[in-house]
Design an enzyme around this catalytic site. Structure first.
Site, PDB file in Angstrom:
ATOM      1  N   THR A 113     -28.158 -81.480  46.105  1.00 36.68           N
ATOM      2  CA  THR A 113     -28.690 -82.128  47.313  1.00 36.68           C
ATOM      3  C   THR A 113     -28.491 -83.637  47.294  1.00 36.68           C
ATOM      4  O   THR A 113     -28.592 -84.285  48.327  1.00 36.68           O
ATOM      5  CB  THR A 113     -30.202 -81.855  47.451  1.00 36.68           C
ATOM      6  OG1 THR A 113     -30.863 -82.386  46.293  1.00 36.68           O
ATOM      7  CG2 THR A 113     -30.494 -80.370  47.550  1.00 36.68           C
ATOM      8  N   HIS A 132     -27.465 -76.734  61.701  1.00 38.03           N
ATOM      9  CA  HIS A 132     -28.623 -76.576  62.601  1.00 38.03           C
ATOM     10  C   HIS A 132     -29.647 -77.640  62.266  1.00 38.03           C
ATOM     11  O   HIS A 132     -29.774 -78.036  61.108  1.00 38.03           O
ATOM     12  CB  HIS A 132     -29.265 -75.194  62.429  1.00 38.03           C
ATOM     13  CG  HIS A 132     -28.301 -74.062  62.630  1.00 38.03           C
ATOM     14  ND1 HIS A 132     -27.829 -73.702  63.861  1.00 38.03           N
ATOM     15  CD2 HIS A 132     -27.693 -73.255  61.737  1.00 38.03           C
ATOM     16  CE1 HIS A 132     -26.975 -72.700  63.725  1.00 38.03           C
ATOM     17  NE2 HIS A 132     -26.873 -72.411  62.443  1.00 38.03           N
ATOM     18  N   ASN A 156     -11.882 -70.371  42.900  1.00 39.21           N
ATOM     19  CA  ASN A 156     -12.121 -68.960  42.608  1.00 39.21           C
ATOM     20  C   ASN A 156     -12.583 -68.215  43.868  1.00 39.21           C
ATOM     21  O   ASN A 156     -12.760 -68.830  44.926  1.00 39.21           O
ATOM     22  CB  ASN A 156     -13.139 -68.841  41.464  1.00 39.21           C
ATOM     23  CG  ASN A 156     -12.832 -67.681  40.549  1.00 39.21           C
ATOM     24  OD1 ASN A 156     -12.428 -66.615  41.015  1.00 39.21           O
ATOM     25  ND2 ASN A 156     -13.011 -67.854  39.260  1.00 39.21           N
TER      26      ASN A 156
HETATM   27  C1  COA Z   1     -22.554 -75.267  32.366  1.00 43.96           C
HETATM   28  C2  COA Z   1     -22.889 -74.101  31.474  1.00 43.96           C
HETATM   29  C3  COA Z   1     -21.604 -73.575  30.881  1.00 43.96           C
HETATM   30  C4  COA Z   1     -23.873 -74.493  30.379  1.00 43.96           C
HETATM   31  O1  COA Z   1     -23.372 -75.492  29.528  1.00 43.96           O
HETATM   32  P1  COA Z   1     -24.026 -75.754  28.081  1.00 43.96           P
HETATM   33  O2  COA Z   1     -23.591 -77.085  27.622  1.00 43.96           O
HETATM   34  O3  COA Z   1     -23.719 -74.586  27.193  1.00 43.96           O
HETATM   35  O4  COA Z   1     -25.552 -75.810  28.430  1.00 43.96           O
HETATM   36  P2  COA Z   1     -26.762 -75.156  27.642  1.00 43.96           P
HETATM   37  O5  COA Z   1     -26.701 -73.667  27.788  1.00 43.96           O
HETATM   38  O6  COA Z   1     -26.783 -75.730  26.265  1.00 43.96           O
HETATM   39  O7  COA Z   1     -27.986 -75.685  28.460  1.00 43.96           O
HETATM   40  C5  COA Z   1     -28.349 -77.047  28.461  1.00 43.96           C
HETATM   41  C6  COA Z   1     -29.586 -77.168  29.327  1.00 43.96           C
HETATM   42  O8  COA Z   1     -29.172 -76.918  30.689  1.00 43.96           O
HETATM   43  C7  COA Z   1     -29.945 -75.858  31.239  1.00 43.96           C
HETATM   44  N1  COA Z   1     -29.084 -75.056  32.070  1.00 43.96           N
HETATM   45  C8  COA Z   1     -27.995 -74.361  31.672  1.00 43.96           C
HETATM   46  N2  COA Z   1     -27.451 -73.753  32.722  1.00 43.96           N
HETATM   47  C9  COA Z   1     -28.207 -74.043  33.788  1.00 43.96           C
HETATM   48  C10 COA Z   1     -28.142 -73.676  35.146  1.00 43.96           C
HETATM   49  N3  COA Z   1     -27.169 -72.887  35.614  1.00 43.96           N
HETATM   50  N4  COA Z   1     -29.060 -74.181  35.984  1.00 43.96           N
HETATM   51  C11 COA Z   1     -30.038 -74.977  35.525  1.00 43.96           C
HETATM   52  N5  COA Z   1     -30.159 -75.365  34.236  1.00 43.96           N
HETATM   53  C12 COA Z   1     -29.251 -74.897  33.380  1.00 43.96           C
HETATM   54  C13 COA Z   1     -30.447 -75.077  30.040  1.00 43.96           C
HETATM   55  O9  COA Z   1     -31.611 -74.374  30.357  1.00 43.96           O
HETATM   56  C14 COA Z   1     -30.665 -76.151  29.036  1.00 43.96           C
HETATM   57  O10 COA Z   1     -31.899 -76.771  29.304  1.00 43.96           O
HETATM   58  P3  COA Z   1     -32.908 -77.121  28.075  1.00 43.96           P
HETATM   59  O11 COA Z   1     -32.150 -78.134  27.239  1.00 43.96           O
HETATM   60  O12 COA Z   1     -34.099 -77.672  28.771  1.00 43.96           O
HETATM   61  O13 COA Z   1     -33.122 -75.838  27.352  1.00 43.96           O
HETATM   62  C15 COA Z   1     -23.627 -73.007  32.238  1.00 43.96           C
HETATM   63  O14 COA Z   1     -24.797 -73.568  32.766  1.00 43.96           O
HETATM   64  C16 COA Z   1     -22.867 -72.421  33.383  1.00 43.96           C
HETATM   65  O15 COA Z   1     -22.930 -72.871  34.509  1.00 43.96           O
HETATM   66  N6  COA Z   1     -22.150 -71.347  33.090  1.00 43.96           N
HETATM   67  C17 COA Z   1     -21.400 -70.610  34.099  1.00 43.96           C
HETATM   68  C18 COA Z   1     -20.042 -71.239  34.329  1.00 43.96           C
HETATM   69  C19 COA Z   1     -19.332 -70.544  35.446  1.00 43.96           C
HETATM   70  O16 COA Z   1     -19.762 -70.554  36.579  1.00 43.96           O
HETATM   71  N7  COA Z   1     -18.192 -69.939  35.137  1.00 43.96           N
HETATM   72  C20 COA Z   1     -17.445 -69.209  36.098  1.00 43.96           C
HETATM   73  C21 COA Z   1     -15.953 -69.450  35.975  1.00 43.96           C
HETATM   74  S1  COA Z   1     -15.418 -70.926  36.826  1.00 43.96           S
END
Ligand code: COA
Length: 190
Positions: A159, A113, A82
Site C-alpha cells: 500500500t 471505484h 508468471n
Molecule cells: C521471501 C520469502 C522467500 C522468505 O524469505 P526468507 O528470507 O527466507 O524469510 P524468512 O522465512 O526467514 O522470514 C523472515 C521474516 O519474514 C516473515 N515473512 C516471511 N514470509 C512472509 C510473508 N509472505 N508475509 C509476511 N511476512 C513474511 C517471517 O515470518 C519472518 O518474520 P520473523 O523474523 O518475525 O519470524 C518468502 O516469504 C516468500 O515469499 N516465498 C514465496 C516466493 C514465491 O512467491 N515464489 C513463487 C515463484 S516466483
C-alpha cells in the site's frame, strides 16, 4: 533499451503477437519476446512498451494486461511474468529490467471505484525497480514505488512505497529486513 511497442489494435499486431493476444500458445518463441506459454490477454488502448526477452506464463491460469487510453505501461528487459498476472494500467506503470513477477500477482494503478462519496479515485503511478522479485499473490496498489533488488514476500498487499534492497512483506507490506545485494548481482538470468 530496445523496445517492442504493442500496437493498440489487435488487428494490426504482427501475427505472432496477435496470436499471443488472442490465442493459446505453447512455449512458442515470439521474436523480441522471450517466451509466451499458455494464455495471455492484452487489451491495449494506450502505450505498451516491452524490452527484450520478456516472458509471460498463462497456464494453468491465464494472464491479463489492460492498458487504458492515455496510459503507459513500460516493461524493461528480461522480465519474467508468471501465470495469473493481472495488470490494470490506467495512468502509468513502469517495471524495471530483470524483475520476477510471481504467480497470481496483481498490479493496478487505480482503485477503479471510490471509497467515499467525495473520493476522486485518481490513478497514481506505480514504479517497480530493476531486479525486484514479487512473490506469489502479492498486490501492488496505486502510487507505490518498489526499489531496485527488493523482494516482496508472497501474499503481501503493498500500500506504501518500499525502498531498494529490502525484504518486505505482510498486509500492509512493511520492511522485514535488508537483503544482501553484491554490486551487479541479478537474481534471475535468462
Ligand atoms: C521471501 C520469502 C522467500 C522468505 O524469505 P526468507 O528470507 O527466507 O524469510 P524468512 O522465512 O526467514 O522470514 C523472515 C521474516 O519474514 C516473515 N515473512 C516471511 N514470509 C512472509 C510473508 N509472505 N508475509 C509476511 N511476512 C513474511 C517471517 O515470518 C519472518 O518474520 P520473523 O523474523 O518475525 O519470524 C518468502 O516469504 C516468500 O515469499 N516465498 C514465496 C516466493 C514465491 O512467491 N515464489 C513463487 C515463484 S516466483
Amino acid at each position: 533499451m530496445s523496445e517492442l511497442t504493442v500496437p493498440r489494435r489487435i488487428g494490426k499486431l504482427p501475427a505472432v503477437l496477435k496470436g499471443a493476444a488472442v490465442l493459446r500458445l505453447r512455449a512458442k518463441p515470439a521474436g523480441w519476446l522471450g517466451r509466451i506459454t499458455g494464455r495471455l490477454s492484452i487489451r491495449n488502448k494506450g502505450e505498451f512498451n516491452i524490452g527484450r526477452n520478456v516472458s509471460f506464463y498463462g497456464k494453468p491460469f491465464p494472464s491479463s494486461i489492460t492498458v487504458e487510453k492515455g496510459a503507459r505501461l513500460q516493461v524493461g528487459d528480461s522480465v519474467f511474468f508468471n501465470y495469473g498476472l493481472d495488470i490494470g494500467c490506467t495512468r502509468s506503470i513502469c517495471i524495471g529490467s530483470h524483475t520476477i513477477v510471481g504467480p497470481m500477482v496483481n498490479i493496478m494503478d487505480s482503485n477503479f471505484h471510490p471509497v467515499d462519496a467525495d473520493d476522486c479515485t485518481a490513478s497514481k503511478e506505480i514504479v517497480i525497480g530493476d531486479n525486484v522479485w514479487i512473490g506469489r499473490g502479492a498486490v501492488i496498489l496505486p502510487g507505490v514505488t518498489v526499489g531496485d533488488n527488493t523482494v516482496i514476500a508472497a501474499g503481501s498487499v503493498v500500500t506504501r512505497s518500499i525502498p531498494a534492497n529490502v525484504l518486505a512483506g505482510g498486509t500492509p507490506a512493511k520492511v522485514i529486513r535488508d537483503i544482501r545485494v553484491p554490486e551487479g548481482w541479478i537474481r534471475r538470468y535468462e
